[in-house]
Design a protein around this motif. Structure first.
Motif, PDB file in Angstrom:
ATOM      1  N   LEU A   6       0.861  -1.181   0.000  1.00 32.77           N
ATOM      2  CA  LEU A   6       0.000   0.000   0.000  1.00 32.77           C
ATOM      3  C   LEU A   6       0.891   1.223   0.000  1.00 32.77           C
ATOM      4  O   LEU A   6       1.515   1.551   1.002  1.00 32.77           O
ATOM      5  CB  LEU A   6      -0.902  -0.013   1.241  1.00 32.77           C
ATOM      6  N   ASP A   7       0.997   1.920  -1.141  1.00 28.91           N
ATOM      7  CA  ASP A   7       1.916   3.047  -1.200  1.00 28.91           C
ATOM      8  C   ASP A   7       1.197   4.362  -0.947  1.00 28.91           C
ATOM      9  O   ASP A   7      -0.010   4.421  -0.727  1.00 28.91           O
ATOM     10  CB  ASP A   7       2.645   3.067  -2.551  1.00 28.91           C
ATOM     11  N   GLY A   8       1.989   5.437  -0.966  1.00 27.08           N
ATOM     12  CA  GLY A   8       1.446   6.746  -0.652  1.00 27.08           C
ATOM     13  C   GLY A   8       0.362   7.196  -1.603  1.00 27.08           C
ATOM     14  O   GLY A   8      -0.548   7.940  -1.212  1.00 27.08           O
ATOM     15  N   PHE A   9       0.446   6.789  -2.863  1.00 30.92           N
ATOM     16  CA  PHE A   9      -0.552   7.201  -3.839  1.00 30.92           C
ATOM     17  C   PHE A   9      -1.919   6.619  -3.501  1.00 30.92           C
ATOM     18  O   PHE A   9      -2.945   7.304  -3.609  1.00 30.92           O
ATOM     19  CB  PHE A   9      -0.114   6.765  -5.236  1.00 30.92           C
ATOM     20  N   ILE A  10      -1.948   5.356  -3.079  1.00 29.87           N
ATOM     21  CA  ILE A  10      -3.216   4.738  -2.683  1.00 29.87           C
ATOM     22  C   ILE A  10      -3.796   5.461  -1.475  1.00 29.87           C
ATOM     23  O   ILE A  10      -5.002   5.737  -1.410  1.00 29.87           O
ATOM     24  CB  ILE A  10      -3.020   3.245  -2.369  1.00 29.87           C
ATOM     25  N   LEU A  11      -2.938   5.781  -0.513  1.00 32.64           N
ATOM     26  CA  LEU A  11      -3.410   6.531   0.652  1.00 32.64           C
ATOM     27  C   LEU A  11      -3.939   7.895   0.235  1.00 32.64           C
ATOM     28  O   LEU A  11      -4.926   8.391   0.789  1.00 32.64           O
ATOM     29  CB  LEU A  11      -2.279   6.691   1.666  1.00 32.64           C
ATOM     30  N   GLY A  12      -3.271   8.520  -0.761  1.00 38.17           N
ATOM     31  CA  GLY A  12      -3.742   9.804  -1.272  1.00 38.17           C
ATOM     32  C   GLY A  12      -5.111   9.692  -1.916  1.00 38.17           C
ATOM     33  O   GLY A  12      -5.960  10.582  -1.762  1.00 38.17           O
ATOM     34  N   LEU A  13      -5.338   8.598  -2.650  1.00 32.72           N
ATOM     35  CA  LEU A  13      -6.648   8.381  -3.264  1.00 32.72           C
ATOM     36  C   LEU A  13      -7.738   8.240  -2.215  1.00 32.72           C
ATOM     37  O   LEU A  13      -8.814   8.830  -2.333  1.00 32.72           O
ATOM     38  CB  LEU A  13      -6.603   7.132  -4.150  1.00 32.72           C
ATOM     39  N   VAL A  14      -7.438   7.457  -1.171  1.00 28.81           N
ATOM     40  CA  VAL A  14      -8.426   7.263  -0.101  1.00 28.81           C
ATOM     41  C   VAL A  14      -8.715   8.595   0.584  1.00 28.81           C
ATOM     42  O   VAL A  14      -9.872   8.943   0.853  1.00 28.81           O
ATOM     43  CB  VAL A  14      -7.915   6.223   0.917  1.00 28.81           C
ATOM     44  N   GLY A  15      -7.661   9.380   0.867  1.00 22.77           N
ATOM     45  CA  GLY A  15      -7.847  10.684   1.493  1.00 22.77           C
ATOM     46  C   GLY A  15      -8.632  11.646   0.622  1.00 22.77           C
ATOM     47  O   GLY A  15      -9.444  12.436   1.117  1.00 22.77           O
ATOM     48  N   THR A  16      -8.405  11.587  -0.698  1.00 24.89           N
ATOM     49  CA  THR A  16      -9.124  12.463  -1.619  1.00 24.89           C
ATOM     50  C   THR A  16     -10.612  12.125  -1.654  1.00 24.89           C
ATOM     51  O   THR A  16     -11.465  13.020  -1.680  1.00 24.89           O
ATOM     52  CB  THR A  16      -8.521  12.355  -3.034  1.00 24.89           C
ATOM     53  N   VAL A  17     -10.926  10.837  -1.658  1.00 24.45           N
ATOM     54  CA  VAL A  17     -12.331  10.424  -1.627  1.00 24.45           C
ATOM     55  C   VAL A  17     -12.988  10.894  -0.336  1.00 24.45           C
ATOM     56  O   VAL A  17     -14.128  11.387  -0.332  1.00 24.45           O
ATOM     57  CB  VAL A  17     -12.443   8.891  -1.781  1.00 24.45           C
ATOM     58  N   ALA A  18     -12.268  10.757   0.778  1.00 28.25           N
ATOM     59  CA  ALA A  18     -12.811  11.211   2.063  1.00 28.25           C
ATOM     60  C   ALA A  18     -13.027  12.726   2.056  1.00 28.25           C
ATOM     61  O   ALA A  18     -14.044  13.223   2.570  1.00 28.25           O
ATOM     62  CB  ALA A  18     -11.871  10.814   3.196  1.00 28.25           C
ATOM     63  N   LEU A  19     -12.087  13.475   1.482  1.00 32.46           N
ATOM     64  CA  LEU A  19     -12.224  14.926   1.399  1.00 32.46           C
ATOM     65  C   LEU A  19     -13.431  15.322   0.558  1.00 32.46           C
ATOM     66  O   LEU A  19     -14.190  16.240   0.909  1.00 32.46           O
ATOM     67  CB  LEU A  19     -10.951  15.541   0.815  1.00 32.46           C
ATOM     68  N   ALA A  20     -13.623  14.605  -0.558  1.00 34.86           N
ATOM     69  CA  ALA A  20     -14.776  14.895  -1.412  1.00 34.86           C
ATOM     70  C   ALA A  20     -16.083  14.586  -0.698  1.00 34.86           C
ATOM     71  O   ALA A  20     -17.097  15.260  -0.910  1.00 34.86           O
ATOM     72  CB  ALA A  20     -14.677  14.086  -2.706  1.00 34.86           C
ATOM     73  N   ALA A  21     -16.071  13.568   0.174  1.00 33.52           N
ATOM     74  CA  ALA A  21     -17.279  13.225   0.920  1.00 33.52           C
ATOM     75  C   ALA A  21     -17.588  14.281   1.976  1.00 33.52           C
ATOM     76  O   ALA A  21     -18.757  14.609   2.212  1.00 33.52           O
ATOM     77  CB  ALA A  21     -17.119  11.858   1.570  1.00 33.52           C
ATOM     78  N   LEU A  22     -16.543  14.833   2.592  1.00 34.62           N
ATOM     79  CA  LEU A  22     -16.741  15.820   3.650  1.00 34.62           C
ATOM     80  C   LEU A  22     -16.923  17.239   3.113  1.00 34.62           C
ATOM     81  O   LEU A  22     -17.734  18.012   3.624  1.00 34.62           O
ATOM     82  CB  LEU A  22     -15.553  15.790   4.626  1.00 34.62           C
ATOM     83  N   LEU A  23     -16.146  17.582   2.076  1.00 35.61           N
ATOM     84  CA  LEU A  23     -16.165  18.945   1.528  1.00 35.61           C
ATOM     85  C   LEU A  23     -16.317  18.915   0.010  1.00 35.61           C
ATOM     86  O   LEU A  23     -15.394  19.275  -0.728  1.00 35.61           O
ATOM     87  CB  LEU A  23     -14.880  19.688   1.913  1.00 35.61           C
ATOM     88  N   PRO A  24     -17.453  18.470  -0.503  1.00 29.14           N
ATOM     89  CA  PRO A  24     -17.640  18.476  -1.966  1.00 29.14           C
ATOM     90  C   PRO A  24     -17.799  19.898  -2.484  1.00 29.14           C
ATOM     91  O   PRO A  24     -18.342  20.760  -1.796  1.00 29.14           O
ATOM     92  CB  PRO A  24     -18.926  17.668  -2.150  1.00 29.14           C
ATOM     93  N   VAL A  25     -17.304  20.131  -3.696  1.00 33.16           N
ATOM     94  CA  VAL A  25     -17.442  21.458  -4.290  1.00 33.16           C
ATOM     95  C   VAL A  25     -18.791  21.547  -4.991  1.00 33.16           C
ATOM     96  O   VAL A  25     -19.337  20.557  -5.467  1.00 33.16           O
ATOM     97  CB  VAL A  25     -16.310  21.747  -5.302  1.00 33.16           C
ATOM     98  N   SER A  26     -19.319  22.761  -5.060  1.00 32.52           N
ATOM     99  CA  SER A  26     -20.595  22.986  -5.742  1.00 32.52           C
ATOM    100  C   SER A  26     -20.623  24.417  -6.248  1.00 32.52           C
ATOM    101  O   SER A  26     -19.785  25.253  -5.892  1.00 32.52           O
ATOM    102  CB  SER A  26     -21.773  22.740  -4.788  1.00 32.52           C
ATOM    103  N   GLY A  27     -21.585  24.713  -7.109  1.00 29.97           N
ATOM    104  CA  GLY A  27     -21.754  26.059  -7.621  1.00 29.97           C
ATOM    105  C   GLY A  27     -20.572  26.537  -8.439  1.00 29.97           C
ATOM    106  O   GLY A  27     -20.037  25.810  -9.282  1.00 29.97           O
ATOM    107  N   ARG A  28     -20.126  27.773  -8.172  1.00 29.21           N
ATOM    108  CA  ARG A  28     -19.023  28.358  -8.945  1.00 29.21           C
ATOM    109  C   ARG A  28     -17.726  27.590  -8.702  1.00 29.21           C
ATOM    110  O   ARG A  28     -16.914  27.425  -9.617  1.00 29.21           O
ATOM    111  CB  ARG A  28     -18.839  29.817  -8.550  1.00 29.21           C
ATOM    112  N   ALA A  29     -17.522  27.116  -7.471  1.00 28.71           N
ATOM    113  CA  ALA A  29     -16.315  26.339  -7.179  1.00 28.71           C
ATOM    114  C   ALA A  29     -16.272  25.063  -8.012  1.00 28.71           C
ATOM    115  O   ALA A  29     -15.206  24.637  -8.474  1.00 28.71           O
ATOM    116  CB  ALA A  29     -16.254  26.003  -5.691  1.00 28.71           C
TER     117      ALA A  29
END
Length: 362
Positions: free
Chosen positions: A23-46
């Protein structure tokens, strides 16, 4: 009597393979990115700004792919045309056939969106970096792995969108003029530009490989964030339950097992030598996350989040399984080398691990 000394074969430092879990850093980055999108999804102009940045990132990714792939290196490998043809058939024929066969699992086992993602997984090209690394660890034909990955990536830029249009055209719009223009502008044109400019920028890319690798991985993470943010704002994640995810993992485990078995037995039946069989097993059974994610953002648009979920899960699964297999192949390599040289194996040489002969006797 001790076995003769054999020179160490260094392998490319392309992926991190810890002894306990690949399990390398890139996989951990993917998991963290999915979690970030779940907590702080962008909408509207962003969201509009993020979509624009994603479009630029995808184009830049394929420009780098084109600039990195050595056409000359690929042409030098034409003499192994049987091996490359075998890998391409596994990637773009056998995988899609198995994906189409999984249609019978809908709707009782897989939902239609998850099946769409599973079929898309079967259509993307093979990996380059991890196939080379695993082939080298297993003491296979590394040069052939480089060429096989290059051929798959080159063809995948065109073949994957065409297969998506043919096999998923009913739900994705088919060969519409708009989809073809998007593919040409965002995928094919940057890729060809990178190939054309490789003569002048190849040296720069080689000197700054580590920095550019961070840039393209960051671009992939941006694509993932945009796709999963879109999924959150549209509420499509309510369609995926933990039970469905568990079933999807089970289906993908069966898919990977079938491909590893087919590539192992098939390459033996076709008469390939041991090193070439190792290359076929690793290059013919794997799928590229780095190429598949940007393609999905172009081909699926708002539905990209569910479309890439099976690919993300399969990517981690193939790393874990192939890491174990590569070490087993490497453990058997000295014994095989002694047999081919007509000498007796050292009494202390590693014995078979007791694993399935279809996956260890390559």
């Amino acid at each position: 009597m001790p076995s003769p000394h054999r020179p160490h074969r260094p392998f490319p430092r392309t992926i991190s393979l810890p002894s306990w879990l690949p399990l390398d850093g890139f996989i951990l980055g993917l998991v963290g990115t999915v979690a970030l999108a779940a907590l702080l999804p962008v909408s509207g102009r962003a969201a509009t700004v993020t979509d624009g940045a994603t479009t630029v990132a995808v184009a830049f990714l394929f420009f780098l792919y084109g600039a990195r792939l050595s056409t000359r290196e690929a042409l030098d490998g034409v003499r192994h045309w049987r091996l490359h043809l075998t890998v391409l058939v596994c990637t773009f024929v056998v995988f899609p056939v198995l994906g189409l066969a999984a249609r019978g699992l809908v709707p009782y086992v897989l939902t239609h969106p998850l099946y769409t993602g599973l079929l898309f997984l079967c259509l993307v090209p093979s990996t380059v970096q991890s196939s080379i690394a695993f082939t080298s660890i297993a003491r296979g034909n590394v040069a052939a792995a480089i060429c096989a990955g290059s051929f798959s990536s080159l063809l995948g830029v065109v073949v994957t969108p065409v297969l998506v249009a043919l096999l998923l055209g009913g739900s994705q719009g088919g060969f519409s003029a708009d989809s073809m223009v998007k593919i040409a502008l965002q995928l094919l044109a940057p890729f060809l530009a990178g190939q054309l400019l490789r003569r002048w920028i190849g040296g720069f890319i080689s000197r700054h490989r580590a920095v550019l690798r961070l840039v393209d991985r960051g671009s992939v993470l941006l694509v993932v964030y945009a796709a999963f943010s879109e999924g959150m704002t549209r509420g499509i994640w309510h369609q995926v339950t933990p039970a469905r995810l568990a079933v999807l993992l089970g289906v993908e485990a069966v898919l990977l097992t079938l491909m590893l078995t087919l590539t192992s037995y098939g390459s033996r039946k076709l008469g390939f030598v041991r090193e070439d069989r190792i290359t076929i097993v690793f290059a013919g059974s794997k799928k590229s996350l780095a190429a598949g994610l940007p393609m999905a953002s172009v081909l699926f648009g708002a539905q990209a989040s569910l479309a890439v979920l099976p690919l993300m899960l399969f990517h981690q699964m193939q790393l874990m399984v192939c890491a174990v297999l590569a070490r087993r192949f490497a453990a058997r390599a000295p014994e095989a080398a002694d047999a081919e040289a007509g000498t007796e194996a050292d009494a202390d040489a590693p014995a078979g691990s007791g694993a399935d002969p279809a996956l260890t006797r390559v």
